[in-house]
Design a protein around this motif. Structure first.
Motif, PDB file in Angstrom:
ATOM      1  N   HIS A  73      38.052  40.007  38.913  1.00 45.64           N
ATOM      2  CA  HIS A  73      37.915  40.600  37.584  1.00 45.64           C
ATOM      3  C   HIS A  73      36.717  39.979  36.887  1.00 45.64           C
ATOM      4  N   LEU A  74      35.782  40.816  36.438  1.00 41.40           N
ATOM      5  CA  LEU A  74      34.664  40.365  35.623  1.00 41.40           C
ATOM      6  C   LEU A  74      34.940  40.756  34.173  1.00 41.40           C
ATOM      7  N   ALA A  75      34.668  39.826  33.267  1.00 40.54           N
ATOM      8  CA  ALA A  75      34.936  40.067  31.846  1.00 40.54           C
ATOM      9  C   ALA A  75      33.641  39.910  31.061  1.00 40.54           C
ATOM     10  N   LEU A  76      33.556  40.610  29.956  1.00 37.70           N
ATOM     11  CA  LEU A  76      32.387  40.525  29.089  1.00 37.70           C
ATOM     12  C   LEU A  76      32.650  39.494  27.996  1.00 37.70           C
ATOM     13  N   ALA A  77      31.867  38.417  28.001  1.00 35.89           N
ATOM     14  CA  ALA A  77      31.896  37.446  26.917  1.00 35.89           C
ATOM     15  C   ALA A  77      30.974  37.957  25.809  1.00 35.89           C
ATOM     16  N   ARG A  78      30.694  37.117  24.834  1.00 37.42           N
ATOM     17  CA  ARG A  78      29.894  37.584  23.700  1.00 37.42           C
ATOM     18  C   ARG A  78      28.506  38.038  24.131  1.00 37.42           C
ATOM     19  N   THR A  79      27.891  37.293  25.046  1.00 37.59           N
ATOM     20  CA  THR A  79      26.500  37.608  25.404  1.00 37.59           C
ATOM     21  C   THR A  79      26.288  37.797  26.905  1.00 37.59           C
ATOM     22  N   HIS A  80      27.335  37.648  27.712  1.00 38.01           N
ATOM     23  CA  HIS A  80      27.128  37.690  29.155  1.00 38.01           C
ATOM     24  C   HIS A  80      28.443  38.012  29.869  1.00 38.01           C
ATOM     25  N   MET A  81      28.325  38.274  31.167  1.00 33.98           N
ATOM     26  CA  MET A  81      29.493  38.526  31.997  1.00 33.98           C
ATOM     27  C   MET A  81      29.988  37.217  32.585  1.00 33.98           C
ATOM     28  N   VAL A  82      31.316  37.113  32.736  1.00 32.42           N
ATOM     29  CA  VAL A  82      31.909  35.922  33.351  1.00 32.42           C
ATOM     30  C   VAL A  82      32.893  36.362  34.427  1.00 32.42           C
ATOM     31  N   LEU A  83      33.080  35.501  35.409  1.00 37.56           N
ATOM     32  CA  LEU A  83      34.080  35.726  36.452  1.00 37.56           C
ATOM     33  C   LEU A  83      35.413  35.188  35.959  1.00 37.56           C
ATOM     34  N   GLY A  84      36.436  36.046  35.919  1.00 37.23           N
ATOM     35  CA  GLY A  84      37.764  35.616  35.518  1.00 37.23           C
ATOM     36  C   GLY A  84      38.400  34.727  36.564  1.00 37.23           C
ATOM     37  N   ASP A  85      39.348  33.907  36.144  1.00 40.47           N
ATOM     38  CA  ASP A  85      40.032  32.994  37.059  1.00 40.47           C
ATOM     39  C   ASP A  85      40.800  33.814  38.101  1.00 40.47           C
ATOM     40  N   TRP A 169      35.775  51.557  41.344  1.00 41.71           N
ATOM     41  CA  TRP A 169      37.059  50.971  40.973  1.00 41.71           C
ATOM     42  C   TRP A 169      37.384  51.188  39.492  1.00 41.71           C
ATOM     43  N   HIS A 170      36.356  51.333  38.667  1.00 47.74           N
ATOM     44  CA  HIS A 170      36.603  51.579  37.246  1.00 47.74           C
ATOM     45  C   HIS A 170      37.436  52.843  37.032  1.00 47.74           C
ATOM     46  N   PRO A 173      42.798  55.036  40.313  1.00 43.60           N
ATOM     47  CA  PRO A 173      44.159  55.020  39.759  1.00 43.60           C
ATOM     48  C   PRO A 173      44.793  53.634  39.726  1.00 43.60           C
ATOM     49  N   VAL A 174      44.449  52.760  40.671  1.00 42.05           N
ATOM     50  CA  VAL A 174      44.998  51.403  40.665  1.00 42.05           C
ATOM     51  C   VAL A 174      44.637  50.679  39.364  1.00 42.05           C
ATOM     52  N   THR A 175      43.427  50.918  38.866  1.00 44.97           N
ATOM     53  CA  THR A 175      42.987  50.251  37.639  1.00 44.97           C
ATOM     54  C   THR A 175      43.850  50.658  36.455  1.00 44.97           C
ATOM     55  N   ALA A 176      44.088  51.954  36.308  1.00 48.29           N
ATOM     56  CA  ALA A 176      44.926  52.430  35.202  1.00 48.29           C
ATOM     57  C   ALA A 176      46.354  51.926  35.342  1.00 48.29           C
ATOM     58  N   ALA A 177      46.874  51.920  36.559  1.00 51.13           N
ATOM     59  CA  ALA A 177      48.248  51.468  36.784  1.00 51.13           C
ATOM     60  C   ALA A 177      48.399  49.983  36.475  1.00 51.13           C
ATOM     61  N   ARG A 178      47.406  49.182  36.852  1.00 57.21           N
ATOM     62  CA  ARG A 178      47.472  47.752  36.558  1.00 57.21           C
ATOM     63  C   ARG A 178      47.427  47.509  35.049  1.00 57.21           C
ATOM     64  N   GLU A 179      46.587  48.237  34.351  1.00 60.92           N
ATOM     65  CA  GLU A 179      46.490  48.053  32.904  1.00 60.92           C
ATOM     66  C   GLU A 179      47.811  48.412  32.220  1.00 60.92           C
ATOM     67  N   LEU A 180      48.508  49.433  32.731  1.00 62.68           N
ATOM     68  CA  LEU A 180      49.819  49.778  32.174  1.00 62.68           C
ATOM     69  C   LEU A 180      50.828  48.657  32.392  1.00 62.68           C
ATOM     70  N   ARG A 181      50.642  47.867  33.458  1.00 60.38           N
ATOM     71  CA  ARG A 181      51.540  46.742  33.740  1.00 60.38           C
ATOM     72  C   ARG A 181      51.076  45.461  33.060  1.00 60.38           C
ATOM     73  N   GLY A 182      50.022  45.555  32.252  1.00 63.12           N
ATOM     74  CA  GLY A 182      49.535  44.378  31.552  1.00 63.12           C
ATOM     75  C   GLY A 182      48.697  43.446  32.408  1.00 63.12           C
ATOM     76  N   LEU A 183      48.164  43.951  33.509  1.00 63.14           N
ATOM     77  CA  LEU A 183      47.332  43.145  34.403  1.00 63.14           C
ATOM     78  C   LEU A 183      45.856  43.465  34.178  1.00 63.14           C
ATOM     79  N   VAL A 184      45.002  42.479  34.412  1.00 61.47           N
ATOM     80  CA  VAL A 184      43.566  42.715  34.260  1.00 61.47           C
ATOM     81  C   VAL A 184      43.081  43.622  35.384  1.00 61.47           C
ATOM     82  N   PRO A 185      42.073  44.449  35.123  1.00 57.16           N
ATOM     83  CA  PRO A 185      41.564  45.329  36.174  1.00 57.16           C
ATOM     84  C   PRO A 185      40.818  44.555  37.253  1.00 57.16           C
ATOM     85  N   VAL A 186      40.945  45.026  38.470  1.00 54.58           N
ATOM     86  CA  VAL A 186      40.107  44.531  39.562  1.00 54.58           C
ATOM     87  C   VAL A 186      38.861  45.400  39.525  1.00 54.58           C
ATOM     88  N   ASN A 187      37.750  44.830  39.058  1.00 54.86           N
ATOM     89  CA  ASN A 187      36.583  45.667  38.781  1.00 54.86           C
ATOM     90  C   ASN A 187      35.317  45.230  39.502  1.00 54.86           C
TER      91      ASN A 187
END
Length: 317
Positions: A73-85, A169-170, A173-187
């Motif tokens: 999972h990659l996340a957008l910080a204020r000014t850059h992208m970060v790799l999620g744990d 992957w964006h 369907p797996v992405t939408a299903a994970r978000e419904l389960r409260g999980l971060v997207p695999v992107n």
């Protein structure tokens, strides 16, 4: 912090060594120490683990240069992208296989064979990318990805492939299903650990709360093992205890202290008792930060050095 057993182990050691690591090194100090200890990797940046991981997952390693690939999972910080744990990804086999099957044709199209190992660990053959400089997931987690992406002559080809998979992957369907389960997207996916040959046989390796790649490499009977199992193992064993690592990397010191108290009760106190009783002859305790590795060698005889006071000063060495 109240940690009497660790205080004894650090205060009454027989010998100690300190190794400094540059903060931009693409392996964390404990990972570089492990590569050196198991006799693979020629530099502090080098972790040629792909073939060993394939063997551990019962894949007969084919010829060629292979990388480990992790869905991430990659996340957008204020000014850059970060790799999620990666520990927080919680990716199951069904979702992983669906994402793998969707992405594989994109790899095939650019001549990169993709193999499935388990939900978190895939493999990619890329003979023409062998000179790429890559980073371990833990080294890059939480950092500005601009500084940690694979680098080298093929970086543009890598990023083009990565971008195409990210767009795929964006909308999956797996992405939408994970978000419904409260999980971060695999992107996205992370590539590292390139190798073209099988390393020597790995030593007995135990792990606790570590990333999936290290769990894969661990001796099957020692995956997630506690101190009693490790002490009962007939061979010298390396135990990698990862509980406090994420909190330390994030400078979450209240959580770090909590995990250290757990390690005191679950590991340091039993190891101290094993030394005192003679059940354990020698303990090598390796403590790391982002820039240092400090190794303490402790023996039963060293514990009798009454002129040395138990101390936690070694945690700040």
């Amino acid at each position: 912090m109240q940690a009497p057993a660790l205080s004894w182990l650090l205060g009454r050691h027989a010998a100690s060594t300190v190794v400094r690591t540059e903060p931009d090194t693409r392996l964390l100090p404990h990972e570089a120490w492990l590569m050196h200890r198991i006799n693979i990797g020629s530099t502090s940046d080098n972790a040629p683990l792909a073939h060993a991981a394939m063997r551990a997952l019962d894949i007969a390693p084919p010829a060629g240069w292979w990388f480990i690939v992790h869905p991430v999972h990659l996340a957008l910080a204020r000014t850059h992208m970060v790799l999620g744990d990666p520990r927080k990804l919680h990716l199951d086999d069904a979702d992983a296989r669906a994402l793998f099957d969707a992405a594989k044709p994109y790899f095939d199209e650019v001549g990169k064979t993709l193999l499935y190992g388990d939900a978190n660990t895939w493999f990619m053959r890329a003979d023409d990318w062998r000179t790429m400089r890559t980073a371990s997931p833990d080294a890059a987690t939480g950092e500005n990805l601009a500084d940690w992406m694979p680098d080298g002559p093929a970086k543009r080809e890598f990023r083009q492939l990565q971008n195409e998979v990210q767009m795929l992957w964006h909308a999956h369907p797996v992405t939408a299903a994970r978000e419904l389960r409260g999980l971060v997207p695999v992107n996205s996916f992370w590539m590292w650990g390139g190798s073209d040959s099988m390393p020597p046989a790995l030593p007995a390796l135990a792990e606790s709360a570590c990333l999936p790649w290290l769990s894969v490499l661990a001796t099957p009977a020692l995956r997630g093992a506690g101190v009693a199992t490790v002490l009962a193992h007939p061979h010298d064993t390396i135990a990698v205890l990862g509980e406090a690592m994420p909190a330390g990397k994030e400078a979450d010191w209240s959580s770090w202290l909590m995990y250290m108290q757990q390690l005191e009760q679950q590991w340091f106190a039993p190891l101290l008792e094993a030394l005192r009783s003679g059940r354990l002859k020698t303990l090598e305790l390796v403590l790391t930060s982002r820039t240092h590795t400090v190794t303490y060698t402790i023996t039963k005889g060293a514990l009798r050095k009454f002129w040395r006071s138990p101390s936690l000063q070694g945690l700040t060495a």
